[in-house]
Design an enzyme around this catalytic site. Structure first.
Site, PDB file in Angstrom:
ATOM      1  N   SER A   1      39.950  52.608  43.147  1.00 45.85           N
ATOM      2  CA  SER A   1      39.116  52.725  41.950  1.00 45.85           C
ATOM      3  C   SER A   1      39.037  54.165  41.474  1.00 45.85           C
ATOM      4  CB  SER A   1      37.684  52.275  42.268  1.00 45.85           C
ATOM      5  OG  SER A   1      37.659  50.948  42.672  1.00 45.85           O
TER       6      SER A   1
ATOM      7  N   HIS B   1      45.694  48.958  39.286  1.00 49.12           N
ATOM      8  CA  HIS B   1      44.243  48.799  39.376  1.00 49.12           C
ATOM      9  C   HIS B   1      43.819  47.509  38.683  1.00 49.12           C
ATOM     10  CE1 HIS B   1      39.966  50.350  38.447  1.00 49.12           C
ATOM     11  NE2 HIS B   1      40.014  49.861  39.666  1.00 49.12           N
TER      12      HIS B   1
ATOM     13  N   GLU C   1      45.422  48.186  35.161  1.00 49.34           N
ATOM     14  CA  GLU C   1      45.820  49.540  34.780  1.00 49.34           C
ATOM     15  C   GLU C   1      47.014  49.923  35.657  1.00 49.34           C
ATOM     16  OE1 GLU C   1      41.623  51.563  33.349  1.00 49.34           O
ATOM     17  OE2 GLU C   1      42.032  51.550  35.483  1.00 49.34           O
TER      18      GLU C   1
ATOM     19  N   ASN D   1      37.172  53.016  34.738  1.00 46.76           N
ATOM     20  CA  ASN D   1      36.111  53.537  35.622  1.00 46.76           C
ATOM     21  C   ASN D   1      35.576  54.895  35.190  1.00 46.76           C
ATOM     22  OD1 ASN D   1      36.034  51.272  37.127  1.00 46.76           O
ATOM     23  ND2 ASN D   1      37.162  52.080  38.878  1.00 46.76           N
TER      24      ASN D   1
HETATM   25  N1  CAA Z   1      38.412  31.759  40.590  1.00 44.73           N
HETATM   26  C1  CAA Z   1      38.554  30.732  39.729  1.00 44.73           C
HETATM   27  N2  CAA Z   1      37.633  30.389  38.812  1.00 44.73           N
HETATM   28  C2  CAA Z   1      36.502  31.112  38.782  1.00 44.73           C
HETATM   29  C3  CAA Z   1      36.271  32.186  39.676  1.00 44.73           C
HETATM   30  C4  CAA Z   1      37.285  32.504  40.596  1.00 44.73           C
HETATM   31  N3  CAA Z   1      37.174  33.530  41.464  1.00 44.73           N
HETATM   32  N4  CAA Z   1      35.049  32.703  39.425  1.00 44.73           N
HETATM   33  C5  CAA Z   1      34.524  31.983  38.413  1.00 44.73           C
HETATM   34  N5  CAA Z   1      35.413  31.032  38.025  1.00 44.73           N
HETATM   35  C6  CAA Z   1      35.241  30.076  36.942  1.00 44.73           C
HETATM   36  C7  CAA Z   1      33.892  29.373  37.037  1.00 44.73           C
HETATM   37  O1  CAA Z   1      34.007  28.194  37.788  1.00 44.73           O
HETATM   38  C8  CAA Z   1      33.577  29.087  35.575  1.00 44.73           C
HETATM   39  O2  CAA Z   1      34.226  27.898  35.178  1.00 44.73           O
HETATM   40  P1  CAA Z   1      33.621  26.984  33.986  1.00 44.73           P
HETATM   41  O3  CAA Z   1      33.728  27.807  32.744  1.00 44.73           O
HETATM   42  O4  CAA Z   1      34.505  25.800  33.993  1.00 44.73           O
HETATM   43  O5  CAA Z   1      32.206  26.725  34.412  1.00 44.73           O
HETATM   44  C9  CAA Z   1      34.228  30.217  34.811  1.00 44.73           C
HETATM   45  O6  CAA Z   1      35.207  30.797  35.709  1.00 44.73           O
HETATM   46  C10 CAA Z   1      33.231  31.270  34.391  1.00 44.73           C
HETATM   47  O7  CAA Z   1      32.517  31.687  35.531  1.00 44.73           O
HETATM   48  P2  CAA Z   1      30.937  31.739  35.632  1.00 44.73           P
HETATM   49  O8  CAA Z   1      30.308  30.593  34.934  1.00 44.73           O
HETATM   50  O9  CAA Z   1      30.570  32.026  37.047  1.00 44.73           O
HETATM   51  O10 CAA Z   1      30.468  33.017  34.927  1.00 44.73           O
HETATM   52  P3  CAA Z   1      30.609  33.732  33.560  1.00 44.73           P
HETATM   53  O11 CAA Z   1      30.968  32.888  32.422  1.00 44.73           O
HETATM   54  O12 CAA Z   1      29.355  34.499  33.527  1.00 44.73           O
HETATM   55  O13 CAA Z   1      31.829  34.742  33.785  1.00 44.73           O
HETATM   56  C11 CAA Z   1      32.583  36.800  34.673  1.00 44.73           C
HETATM   57  C12 CAA Z   1      31.975  35.438  34.974  1.00 44.73           C
HETATM   58  C13 CAA Z   1      33.982  36.630  34.090  1.00 44.73           C
HETATM   59  C14 CAA Z   1      32.672  37.503  36.010  1.00 44.73           C
HETATM   60  C15 CAA Z   1      31.689  37.559  33.642  1.00 44.73           C
HETATM   61  O14 CAA Z   1      30.354  37.562  34.051  1.00 44.73           O
HETATM   62  C16 CAA Z   1      32.155  38.971  33.452  1.00 44.73           C
HETATM   63  O15 CAA Z   1      33.106  39.247  32.740  1.00 44.73           O
HETATM   64  N6  CAA Z   1      31.453  39.941  34.109  1.00 44.73           N
HETATM   65  C17 CAA Z   1      31.827  41.341  34.065  1.00 44.73           C
HETATM   66  C18 CAA Z   1      32.873  41.608  35.102  1.00 44.73           C
HETATM   67  C19 CAA Z   1      33.398  43.000  35.051  1.00 44.73           C
HETATM   68  O16 CAA Z   1      33.016  43.828  34.227  1.00 44.73           O
HETATM   69  N7  CAA Z   1      34.314  43.315  35.979  1.00 44.73           N
HETATM   70  C20 CAA Z   1      34.846  44.622  36.141  1.00 44.73           C
HETATM   71  C21 CAA Z   1      34.159  45.269  37.313  1.00 44.73           C
HETATM   72  S1  CAA Z   1      34.672  46.953  37.534  1.00 44.73           S
HETATM   73  C22 CAA Z   1      36.107  46.844  38.376  1.00 44.73           C
HETATM   74  O17 CAA Z   1      36.554  45.793  38.751  1.00 44.73           O
HETATM   75  C23 CAA Z   1      36.820  48.115  38.640  1.00 44.73           C
HETATM   76  C24 CAA Z   1      36.444  48.909  39.824  1.00 44.73           C
HETATM   77  O18 CAA Z   1      37.309  49.639  40.305  1.00 44.73           O
HETATM   78  C25 CAA Z   1      35.100  48.932  40.416  1.00 44.73           C
HETATM   79  P1  NAD Z   2      36.178  44.971  50.460  1.00 44.98           P
HETATM   80  O1  NAD Z   2      35.305  45.742  51.371  1.00 44.98           O
HETATM   81  O2  NAD Z   2      35.684  43.702  49.867  1.00 44.98           O
HETATM   82  O3  NAD Z   2      37.573  44.639  51.165  1.00 44.98           O
HETATM   83  C1  NAD Z   2      38.337  45.570  51.872  1.00 44.98           C
HETATM   84  C2  NAD Z   2      39.086  44.779  52.948  1.00 44.98           C
HETATM   85  O4  NAD Z   2      40.068  45.638  53.524  1.00 44.98           O
HETATM   86  C3  NAD Z   2      38.167  44.315  54.094  1.00 44.98           C
HETATM   87  O5  NAD Z   2      38.340  42.914  54.231  1.00 44.98           O
HETATM   88  C4  NAD Z   2      38.680  45.088  55.313  1.00 44.98           C
HETATM   89  O6  NAD Z   2      38.628  44.324  56.506  1.00 44.98           O
HETATM   90  C5  NAD Z   2      40.109  45.382  54.926  1.00 44.98           C
HETATM   91  N1  NAD Z   2      40.678  46.570  55.573  1.00 44.98           N
HETATM   92  C6  NAD Z   2      40.076  47.777  55.769  1.00 44.98           C
HETATM   93  N2  NAD Z   2      40.949  48.629  56.359  1.00 44.98           N
HETATM   94  C7  NAD Z   2      42.111  47.950  56.515  1.00 44.98           C
HETATM   95  C8  NAD Z   2      43.393  48.279  57.036  1.00 44.98           C
HETATM   96  N3  NAD Z   2      43.643  49.497  57.518  1.00 44.98           N
HETATM   97  N4  NAD Z   2      44.354  47.319  57.032  1.00 44.98           N
HETATM   98  C9  NAD Z   2      44.102  46.080  56.524  1.00 44.98           C
HETATM   99  N5  NAD Z   2      42.907  45.720  56.004  1.00 44.98           N
HETATM  100  C10 NAD Z   2      41.938  46.646  56.003  1.00 44.98           C
HETATM  101  O7  NAD Z   2      36.612  46.011  49.304  1.00 44.98           O
HETATM  102  P2  NAD Z   2      37.122  45.686  47.821  1.00 44.98           P
HETATM  103  O8  NAD Z   2      35.956  45.644  46.921  1.00 44.98           O
HETATM  104  O9  NAD Z   2      38.087  44.573  47.875  1.00 44.98           O
HETATM  105  O10 NAD Z   2      37.881  47.061  47.500  1.00 44.98           O
HETATM  106  C11 NAD Z   2      39.199  47.288  47.943  1.00 44.98           C
HETATM  107  C12 NAD Z   2      39.818  48.384  47.097  1.00 44.98           C
HETATM  108  O11 NAD Z   2      39.845  47.948  45.723  1.00 44.98           O
HETATM  109  C13 NAD Z   2      39.044  49.712  47.094  1.00 44.98           C
HETATM  110  O12 NAD Z   2      39.955  50.756  46.987  1.00 44.98           O
HETATM  111  C14 NAD Z   2      38.187  49.590  45.838  1.00 44.98           C
HETATM  112  O13 NAD Z   2      37.802  50.835  45.318  1.00 44.98           O
HETATM  113  C15 NAD Z   2      39.154  48.879  44.913  1.00 44.98           C
HETATM  114  N6  NAD Z   2      38.538  48.138  43.804  1.00 44.98           N
HETATM  115  C16 NAD Z   2      37.360  47.474  43.995  1.00 44.98           C
HETATM  116  C17 NAD Z   2      36.810  46.755  42.940  1.00 44.98           C
HETATM  117  C18 NAD Z   2      35.518  46.002  43.092  1.00 44.98           C
HETATM  118  O14 NAD Z   2      34.936  45.589  42.087  1.00 44.98           O
HETATM  119  N7  NAD Z   2      35.025  45.773  44.304  1.00 44.98           N
HETATM  120  C19 NAD Z   2      37.478  46.687  41.713  1.00 44.98           C
HETATM  121  C20 NAD Z   2      38.718  47.347  41.569  1.00 44.98           C
HETATM  122  C21 NAD Z   2      39.237  48.081  42.627  1.00 44.98           C
END
Ligand code: CAA
Ligand code: NAD
Length: 291
Positions: free
Chosen positions: A121, A142, A154, A192
């Site tokens: 991330s 990503h 990404e 991010n």
């Molecule tokens: N696999 C398959 N289907 C799934 C699923 C999964 N893992 N999760 C949910 N679904 C299905 C559900 O069953 C549901 O189906 P129906 O429409 O038939 O009911 C549908 O997908 C929608 O799901 P929900 O009803 O649970 O929820 P929602 O409509 O609120 O949508 C969401 C869920 C898409 C997650 C929405 O809330 C959303 O877009 N949230 C924001 C997520 C976001 O911003 N993500 C980025 C995070 S940052 C990041 O990832 C980067 C980082 O590095 C940290």
């Molecule tokens: P998580 O904690 O859910 O999963 C990480 C997994 O990696 C765990 O199951 C752990 O057992 C395993 N693990 C740790 N060290 C290991 C190794 N040496 N070999 C094999 N497996 C190992 O974390 P996450 O949220 O899936 O995040 C994973 C990566 O993805 C991070 O770099 C995070 O920044 C990035 N990321 C996270 C998100 C998010 O929304 N959580 C979104 C985009 C990217």
């Protein structure tokens, strides 16, 4: 070379989704974990997601064949299972030291053509590329959480990434059903760099007592049309992951106020309240549902 066999390291929140979308795109996938219980949890998540997709397709009068997708995914506790992969995507804990160590091992272990990608991330792709010993064959891929539903990937290139490897990584993103965007190796890439300071700013509002978490979430959902407010989203991403992102940035950019760590985030992580994955973060969770 087109990418046919994919290795995914880590079967957590992100890794299980990456393994699934790669298999949905027709690739053979091996996913590697450190312990059987983590592998079992990740594979069970894939099973649940695939049956949800089959159920949804049926409701809409369509058809989604889950079994052939699942049959293309295998789990392993042995890194040597990755040796003949065309692409290995790392999705382990957000810790640069641990990631660098993994890539150094993979560089020595995998066939010479294998492309490496990190789903980090926040960390510089160039540092992991250097650790792998294959800087020209290294990209950031990503994905976004939940991987099965979010349409973006990404694709991050460093100064050393070859044009051919970048094109293959981008094509792989499309194979996974995603819309790729090209990014430079800058902190947080595109999403991010904007999203994490926004989440941190909401927590700083909470620290100051400006408004409750619930009201801030309601405000951003109904005022801006976001699907989740910043606290629900932080619970979704994982508080530990969010803290690790900010800690990495604070170390590198100590004078950037947008990266300052909110007190409430450190407090909750210290209390092991990690969000949806631990059942408690800013909210309480039962499985995937907020209670
Ligand atoms: N696999 C398959 N289907 C799934 C699923 C999964 N893992 N999760 C949910 N679904 C299905 C559900 O069953 C549901 O189906 P129906 O429409 O038939 O009911 C549908 O997908 C929608 O799901 P929900 O009803 O649970 O929820 P929602 O409509 O609120 O949508 C969401 C869920 C898409 C997650 C929405 O809330 C959303 O877009 N949230 C924001 C997520 C976001 O911003 N993500 C980025 C995070 S940052 C990041 O990832 C980067 C980082 O590095 C940290
Ligand atoms: P998580 O904690 O859910 O999963 C990480 C997994 O990696 C765990 O199951 C752990 O057992 C395993 N693990 C740790 N060290 C290991 C190794 N040496 N070999 C094999 N497996 C190992 O974390 P996450 O949220 O899936 O995040 C994973 C990566 O993805 C991070 O770099 C995070 O920044 C990035 N990321 C996270 C998100 C998010 O929304 N959580 C979104 C985009 C990217």
């Amino acid at each position: 070379m087109s990418i046919k066999k994919v290795g995914v390291v880590g079967c957590g929140l992100m890794g299980h989704g990456i393994a699934q979308v790669a298999a949905q795109g027709g690739c053979t996938v091996v996913v590697v974990e450190t312990e059987q219980k983590f592998l079992d949890t990740g594979l069970a998540r894939i099973d649940k997601s695939l049956s949800k997709m089959a159920e949804k397709a049926k409701e809409k009068g369509g058809n989604f064949e889950a079994a052939p997708v699942r049959a293309r995914i295998s789990g392993s506790l042995e890194r040597k299972s990755l040796a003949d992969c065309d692409l290995v995507v790392e999705a382990i804990v957000e810790d640069l030291g641990v990631k660098n160590k993994l890539f150094a091992e993979l560089g020595a272990l995998c066939k010479k053509e294998t492309i490496f990608a990190s789903n980090t991330s926040s960390f510089p792709i160039a540092e992991m590329a250097k650790a792998s010993g294959r800087p020209s064959q290294f990209v950031g891929l990503h994905f976004f959480n939940p991987v099965q539903l979010m349409k973006l990937v990404e694709v991050v290139r460093t100064d050393a990434t070859s044009e051919e490897v970048f094109a293959q990584a981008r094509a792989f993103g499309e194979t996974c059903g995603k819309s790729p965007v090209a990014c430079k190796d800058t902190p947080g890439f595109v999403v991010n760099r904007l999203l994490v300071p926004y989440m941190a700013e909401a927590m700083k509002m909470l620290d100051r007592g400006d408004a409750s978490a619930q009201d801030i979430d309601t405000a951003m959902k109904f005022g801006c049309g976001y699907p989740m407010g910043p606290f629900e989203l932080t619970d979704y991403v994982g508080l530990d992951t969010t803290l690790s992102i900010l800690q990495g940035w604070v170390k590198r950019y100590p004078n950037e106020p947008a990266f300052k760590i909110p007190a409430v985030l450190e407090k909750l992580v210290n209390e092991k309240k990690l969000g949806r994955k631990s059942g408690q973060g800013f909210y309480k969770w039962e499985g995937d549902k907020r209670t």
